[in-house]
Scaffold this motif. Structure first.
Motif, mmCIF file in Angstrom:
data_model
loop_
_atom_site.group_PDB
_atom_site.id
_atom_site.type_symbol
_atom_site.label_atom_id
_atom_site.label_comp_id
_atom_site.label_asym_id
_atom_site.label_seq_id
_atom_site.Cartn_x
_atom_site.Cartn_y
_atom_site.Cartn_z
ATOM 1 N N HIS A 112 -13.995 2.544 -8.212
ATOM 2 C CA HIS A 112 -14.191 3.950 -7.882
ATOM 3 C C HIS A 112 -13.192 4.443 -6.829
ATOM 4 N N MET A 113 -12.846 3.587 -5.887
ATOM 5 C CA MET A 113 -12.070 4.038 -4.736
ATOM 6 C C MET A 113 -10.558 3.881 -4.875
ATOM 7 N N SER A 114 -10.095 2.951 -5.706
ATOM 8 C CA SER A 114 -8.690 2.535 -5.602
ATOM 9 C C SER A 114 -7.763 3.200 -6.603
ATOM 10 N N HIS A 115 -6.488 3.212 -6.233
ATOM 11 C CA HIS A 115 -5.431 3.556 -7.177
ATOM 12 C C HIS A 115 -4.824 2.280 -7.747
ATOM 13 N N GLU A 116 -4.583 1.335 -6.849
ATOM 14 C CA GLU A 116 -4.105 0.024 -7.278
ATOM 15 C C GLU A 116 -5.135 -1.013 -6.824
ATOM 16 N N VAL A 117 -5.177 -2.137 -7.530
ATOM 17 C CA VAL A 117 -6.144 -3.178 -7.177
ATOM 18 C C VAL A 117 -5.458 -4.535 -7.152
ATOM 19 N N ALA A 118 -5.771 -5.333 -6.122
ATOM 20 C CA ALA A 118 -5.300 -6.713 -6.072
ATOM 21 C C ALA A 118 -6.517 -7.629 -6.019
ATOM 22 N N VAL A 119 -6.484 -8.684 -6.840
ATOM 23 C CA VAL A 119 -7.605 -9.618 -6.901
ATOM 24 C C VAL A 119 -7.207 -10.904 -6.184
ATOM 25 N N MET A 120 -7.985 -11.286 -5.168
ATOM 26 C CA MET A 120 -7.669 -12.505 -4.420
ATOM 27 C C MET A 120 -8.623 -13.634 -4.771
ATOM 28 N N ALA A 144 -22.954 6.200 -1.706
ATOM 29 C CA ALA A 144 -22.273 7.277 -2.431
ATOM 30 C C ALA A 144 -21.781 8.338 -1.453
ATOM 31 N N GLN A 145 -22.596 8.671 -0.449
ATOM 32 C CA GLN A 145 -22.184 9.673 0.542
ATOM 33 C C GLN A 145 -20.924 9.222 1.287
ATOM 34 N N ILE A 146 -20.912 7.957 1.714
ATOM 35 C CA ILE A 146 -19.776 7.451 2.495
ATOM 36 C C ILE A 146 -18.514 7.353 1.629
ATOM 37 N N LEU A 147 -18.672 6.891 0.391
ATOM 38 C CA LEU A 147 -17.497 6.783 -0.483
ATOM 39 C C LEU A 147 -16.898 8.161 -0.751
ATOM 40 N N ASN A 148 -17.762 9.150 -0.987
ATOM 41 C CA ASN A 148 -17.253 10.506 -1.210
ATOM 42 C C ASN A 148 -16.540 11.031 0.036
ATOM 43 N N LEU A 149 -17.119 10.743 1.210
ATOM 44 C CA LEU A 149 -16.498 11.171 2.459
ATOM 45 C C LEU A 149 -15.100 10.558 2.609
ATOM 46 N N LEU A 150 -15.008 9.245 2.341
ATOM 47 C CA LEU A 150 -13.717 8.570 2.495
ATOM 48 C C LEU A 150 -12.669 9.135 1.541
ATOM 49 N N LYS A 151 -13.103 9.441 0.320
ATOM 50 C CA LYS A 151 -12.165 10.020 -0.646
ATOM 51 C C LYS A 151 -11.688 11.401 -0.191
ATOM 52 N N VAL A 206 0.865 -1.174 0.000
ATOM 53 C CA VAL A 206 0.000 0.000 0.000
ATOM 54 C C VAL A 206 0.902 1.225 0.000
ATOM 55 N N GLU A 207 0.730 2.079 -1.011
ATOM 56 C CA GLU A 207 1.563 3.271 -1.121
ATOM 57 C C GLU A 207 1.015 4.384 -0.248
ATOM 58 N N LYS A 208 1.901 5.288 0.127
ATOM 59 C CA LYS A 208 1.486 6.413 0.972
ATOM 60 C C LYS A 208 0.459 7.294 0.279
ATOM 61 N N GLY A 209 -0.605 7.609 0.990
ATOM 62 C CA GLY A 209 -1.619 8.505 0.452
ATOM 63 C C GLY A 209 -2.478 7.907 -0.639
ATOM 64 N N ARG A 210 -2.360 6.597 -0.828
ATOM 65 C CA ARG A 210 -3.126 5.957 -1.904
ATOM 66 C C ARG A 210 -3.975 4.811 -1.385
ATOM 67 N N THR A 211 -4.805 4.275 -2.263
ATOM 68 C CA THR A 211 -5.703 3.195 -1.883
ATOM 69 C C THR A 211 -5.383 1.942 -2.666
ATOM 70 N N LEU A 212 -5.168 0.859 -1.917
ATOM 71 C CA LEU A 212 -5.073 -0.442 -2.566
ATOM 72 C C LEU A 212 -6.426 -1.115 -2.388
ATOM 73 N N GLY A 213 -7.084 -1.425 -3.480
ATOM 74 C CA GLY A 213 -8.353 -2.141 -3.415
ATOM 75 C C GLY A 213 -8.079 -3.632 -3.395
ATOM 76 N N LEU A 214 -8.737 -4.330 -2.477
ATOM 77 C CA LEU A 214 -8.555 -5.775 -2.393
ATOM 78 C C LEU A 214 -9.911 -6.406 -2.688
ATOM 79 N N VAL A 215 -10.026 -7.056 -3.838
ATOM 80 C CA VAL A 215 -11.312 -7.663 -4.182
ATOM 81 C C VAL A 215 -11.204 -9.172 -4.194
ATOM 82 N N GLY A 216 -12.342 -9.807 -4.020
ATOM 83 C CA GLY A 216 -12.383 -11.258 -4.065
ATOM 84 C C GLY A 216 -13.727 -11.711 -3.553
#
Lengths: 322, 323
Positions: free
Chosen positions: B222-230, B193-200, B39-49
């Motif tokens: 919508h949320m991630s910069h990088e994504v990992a698929v499990m 949508a409200q919560i996702l915007n808040l988190l961003k 996970v990079e600084k200031g960024r979002t790693l999305g973990l899907v699966g």
């Protein structure tokens, strides 16, 4: 094609200590033969109450259908006795639920549960009914049907349990299948399997389907026609292609703008301000008006009727008056 | 971009059985089975699966809330084990979590002030009750709640508002890293949508790093910069968001993206998009690549050997023999 189901001005209230919950307050729609109608909306908008009202399964007390009519195949369901209703339920109108794990009895083998439904309606000898269950299991793509009928629910995965529920629902060749969030509890890859199964069976059997879902993608993929519910009312109804390509109601538009898409990037999600209204004390006039970006004076006072503003496309919104 | 959190071939195996009389486990659930990610600084790693793929376990491992059975985790270059041994409380301040279900994750007998302020009290970050009130009120306004909510209890709030409380609690200690474990899965679309915007927004303001866990690929996109698929305890593919969604390389990622029902015209033919078969059990995973029994392109080597996790394009990693 004629309508199989016609719901008119249906109102279902729940009389609780906190007040009267007007879960449905004048819902009208119809389903044609061989048609899939998608019913979308958020939590508490009345999707499931619509389904349970049609099935005659509103718990009473506290619930009561206070007005309206449900015509099924020309018969008024609301005037039938419980006994008459029982012969329709399961046989002519079948239902599958969101959580297959809680819809199956954990202490009986799944094949027996399907066979029992067949026996209850047709008095088929249980041995024969079990063979019929195995045949149905094959049709819903459960591997090794003859082995699978003697499994217990806990031995099956979520997707397999939902297949058992579908087999049970189809066992008597119902004219109408009500599927209430049938894939919400399942994983994406399993969801696609179940949706494709429902679609194939609907085509093969020619049944009509009332598909309830909060997932607009599921509705777009499955439904011929779509009705959007908000706070106990239908606010928009139309053919799937019209409704998704050119949504008319500000709520439908807001909903479509608020969902992130897997096939496109949105930098910021649009937000529908505020929250879903309290059904014991819904806003006067249009129930969406406190959250509506287009709100006008008349919206606070008068409830807009659901009427066609384009061919086969109805909306309940004062902005389209005149 | 500097890395904040990274995992190298992390394992977490849970024992099955082994009761009071028999201490030997009868098998192992391989919940996380060799996961590498960063996970990079200031960024979002999305973990899907899908369920059971080990997403949540991975989140707990990165927070040091579970001890890995193997592999190494680093937090700003330092081994996590080391940080936790030296000063576990200090590490808690740096890494926080928001759970899926805000009905279960907030203590119904505590007021909002206690829920959000407890961490600051325990860590001695406030001197007086008045300061605590002020700090909690500031956090509440940051997440879109009001000062008057301070002395209310969780049951007085809607699902979306409760999730805001949970977010305020996670922010209270000024963390650098937050694990968001399906933070909107229990919410309606309009509230999501409200919560996702808040988190961003919070991420931009506070330069937070997120591990965003979700089964919903659209939300992850919508949320991630990088994504990992499990899948079944393993990372099958990881890449910058754009390349993962526009050019997925792993057959599992491809099939998963295809199988999501989309809003489109004419409607998609769902019957052509199905991944056959069930998700195997992590107790007894298939040999070789875990996806091989469901993969249309599987060949002999897929059944025999787990493919290496390789970088096939800059930043685009994939574990597949055929790529």
């Amino acid at each position: 094609m004629g309508s199989l189901l016609e719901v008119k001005d249906l109102a279902t209230y729940f009389y609780t200590d906190e007040g009267i919950i007007k879960a449905l307050d004048g819902v009208s729609f119809s389903i044609d033969e061989g048609e899939i109608l998608g019913l979308v909306g958020e939590t508490g908008c009345g999707k499931s109450v619509t389904a349970t009202s049609i099935m005659g399964l509103i718990p009473s007390p506290p619930g009561r259908i206070v007005r309206g009519s449900i015509l099924f195949n020309g018969r008024e369901l609301l005037s039938l006795s419980e006994r008459q209703m029982r012969s329709i339920r399961g046989r002519e109108i079948a239902m599958i639920f969101q959580d297959p794990a809680s819809s199956l009895n954990p202490v009986f083998r799944v094949g027996f549960q399907v066979a029992e439904a067949i026996w209850a309606h047709l008095k088929t000898p249980i041995r024969e009914a079990l063979l019929k269950a195995a045949e149905l299991f094959g049709r819903v793509n459960i591997p090794d049907p003859l082995v699978a009928i003697s499994r217990y629910p806990h031995q099956l995965s979520g997707g397999m349990k939902q297949r058992v529920m579908i087999a049970m629902a189809l066992s008597l060749n119902p004219k109408l299948l009500i599927a209430d969030e049938p894939t919400t509890a399942l994983d994406v890859s399993i969801q696609a399997q179940i949706l494709s199964l429902i679609k194939r069976l609907q085509r093969d059997y020619g049944s009509s389907v009332l598909l309830i879902s909060h997932d607009l993608g599921v509705i777009s993929t499955m439904a011929h026609r779509v009705a959007v519910m908000y706070s106990g009312l239908i606010v928009e109804e139309g053919r799937a292609e019209d409704l998704f390509q050119k949504p008319l109601h500000p709520y439908t538009q807001g909903l479509l703008a608020a969902i992130p898409r897997v096939d496109e990037d949105k930098s910021e999600l649009a937000v529908i301000e505020g929250t879903i209204p309290d059904l014991t004390n819904p806003p006067a006039g249009c129930r969406f008006h406190p959250r509506c970006p287009w709100v006008m004076k008349i919206c606070e006072a008068e409830r807009p009727p659901l009427k066609a503003v384009e061919p086969k496309h109805k909306v309940a919104c004062h902005a389209y008056a005149g | 971009m500097p890395t904040l959190v990274s995992a190298e071939k992390v394992l977490k195996h849970f024992p099955i059985g082994g009761g009071i009389l028999t201490s030997k486990p009868t098998g192992w659930v391989r919940a996380v089975d060799g996961v590498s990610l960063s996970v990079e600084k200031g960024r979002t790693l999305g973990l899907v699966g899908e369920s059971g793929s080990g997403k949540s376990t991975t989140g707990l491992l990165l927070l040091g809330l579970l001890k890995p059975s193997g592999g190494r985790i680093f937090f700003e270059g330092e081994p996590l084990e080391e940080l936790l041994r030296r000063d576990p409380r200090r590490f808690r301040r740096r890494a926080q979590i928001v759970f899926q279900n805000p009905f279960a994750s907030l203590n119904p007998r505590m007021t909002v002030k206690d829920i959000v302020g407890r961490g600051m009290k325990l860590h001695g970050l406030v001197e007086s009750d008045r300061e605590l009130d002020e700090r909690v009120a500031a956090l509440l306004s940051e997440v879109g709640l009001k000062e008057e909510h301070l002395n209310r209890y969780p049951h007085e709030f809607s699902g979306g508002q409760r999730q805001r409380i949970a977010i305020a609690r996670a922010l209270a200690l000024n963390p650098e890293f937050i694990v968001l474990d399906e933070p909107t899965s229990a919410l309606d679309v309009s509230v999501q949508a409200q919560i996702l915007n808040l988190l961003k927004g919070l991420q931009r303001l506070r330069e937070l790093s997120y591990l965003f866990i979700s089964h919903n690929l659209a939300v992850v996109r919508h949320m991630s910069h990088e994504v990992a698929v499990m899948y079944l305890g393993k990372v099958m593919e990881s890449a910058p968001k754009d390349s993962l969604f526009s050019d997925p390389l792993h057959p599992y990622t491809q099939a998963l993206l295809k199988s999501i029902p989309k809003i489109s015209f004419p409607p998609e033919d769902i019957e052509k998009k199905v991944i056959e078969g069930d998700i195997p059990s992590p107790v007894n995973p298939p040999s070789g690549c875990p996806f091989n029994p469901r993969c249309r392109r599987a060949v002999d080597i897929c059944r025999a050997e787990m493919p290496d996790f390789r970088e096939v394009m800059p930043g685009h990693w994939v574990a597949c023999h055929l790529v």
